[in-house]
Scaffold this active site. Structure first.
Site, mmCIF file in Angstrom:
data_model
loop_
_atom_site.group_PDB
_atom_site.id
_atom_site.type_symbol
_atom_site.label_atom_id
_atom_site.label_comp_id
_atom_site.label_asym_id
_atom_site.label_seq_id
_atom_site.Cartn_x
_atom_site.Cartn_y
_atom_site.Cartn_z
ATOM 1 N N ILE A 189 29.656 -12.749 -92.239
ATOM 2 C CA ILE A 189 28.326 -12.379 -92.434
ATOM 3 C C ILE A 189 27.677 -12.515 -91.323
ATOM 4 O O ILE A 189 27.811 -13.045 -90.274
ATOM 5 C CB ILE A 189 27.583 -13.284 -93.515
ATOM 6 C CG1 ILE A 189 27.498 -14.662 -93.055
ATOM 7 C CG2 ILE A 189 28.669 -13.099 -94.873
ATOM 8 C CD1 ILE A 189 26.702 -15.411 -94.070
ATOM 9 N N CYS A 190 26.709 -11.446 -91.071
ATOM 10 C CA CYS A 190 25.814 -11.209 -89.886
ATOM 11 C C CYS A 190 24.534 -12.484 -90.154
ATOM 12 O O CYS A 190 23.590 -12.468 -90.896
ATOM 13 C CB CYS A 190 25.114 -9.891 -89.872
ATOM 14 S SG CYS A 190 23.995 -9.656 -88.333
#
Length: 185
Positions: free
Chosen positions: A118-119
């Site tokens: 995930i960013c």
């Protein structure tokens, strides 16, 4: 932590801060850090359960505590969407935050890197750097993964990229029932 709502600030305030600056290569100091990580995770889980906000299960996948696996979930439109969760503790930990992976969502959103990571670059990593070594795994879940799920899961569900497990099973069940009734004729 300006910009966070009062509820988030309250929960973060109840997660113990860590003090040992040690990573996986630091022998006994790492074992001490791991104890602090477990204490913080237990406290965070207890807070979540007391507020009826239980949303993840996680445990070390190896005795060294360098690989973590579990499950997280998000409730959207009264339906629970569940995702496998995993990450490795980086060699430079705690200076570098773990990269949380949701492999089943890989490629379904732009706010994710290859492998389902995930960013967290823009919002979470500066906060992590500012709070090193006081932040740990529990903080990464609370201030990284939880807001990411809240922002992304509704969009993924509404766009049809993520389906509820009951919706995925329904077409297969209908097809099986149809073929069963056709065979009976």
């Amino acid at each position: 932590m300006e910009g966070w709502d009062k509820g988030t600030k309250s929960v973060v305030g109840e997660i113990p801060l860590l003090s040992t600056r040690a990573g996986p290569r630091d022998g006994e100091a790492w074992r001490q850090r791991l104890k602090e990580e477990y204490r913080a995770l237990i406290a965070y889980t207890s807070v979540n359960k007391s507020k009826d906000n239980d949303w993840f299960r996680i445990s070390a996948a190896n005795p060294e505590g360098t690989r973590w696996e579990g499950t997280c979930w998000y409730v959207h439109n009264l339906r629970r969407y569940e995702f496998p969760l995993q990450f490795d503790i980086p060699v430079a930990y705690p200076q570098v935050a773990p990269e949380i992976e949701l492999p089943t969502l890989d490629g379904k959103t732009h706010k994710m890197y290859r492998g389902g990571k995930i960013c967290l670059t823009v919002h979470f990593k500066p906060l992590w750097a500012k709070n090193c070594p006081r932040f740990g795994i529990a903080h990464a879940l609370c201030l990284g993964l939880a807001p990411w799920l809240a922002a992304e899961v509704p969009i993924l569900v509404d766009s049809g990229m993520v389906k509820h497990k009951d919706d995925e099973a329904a077409p297969a069940d209908a097809a099986a029932a149809a073929s069963g009734s056709a065979a009976a004729s």
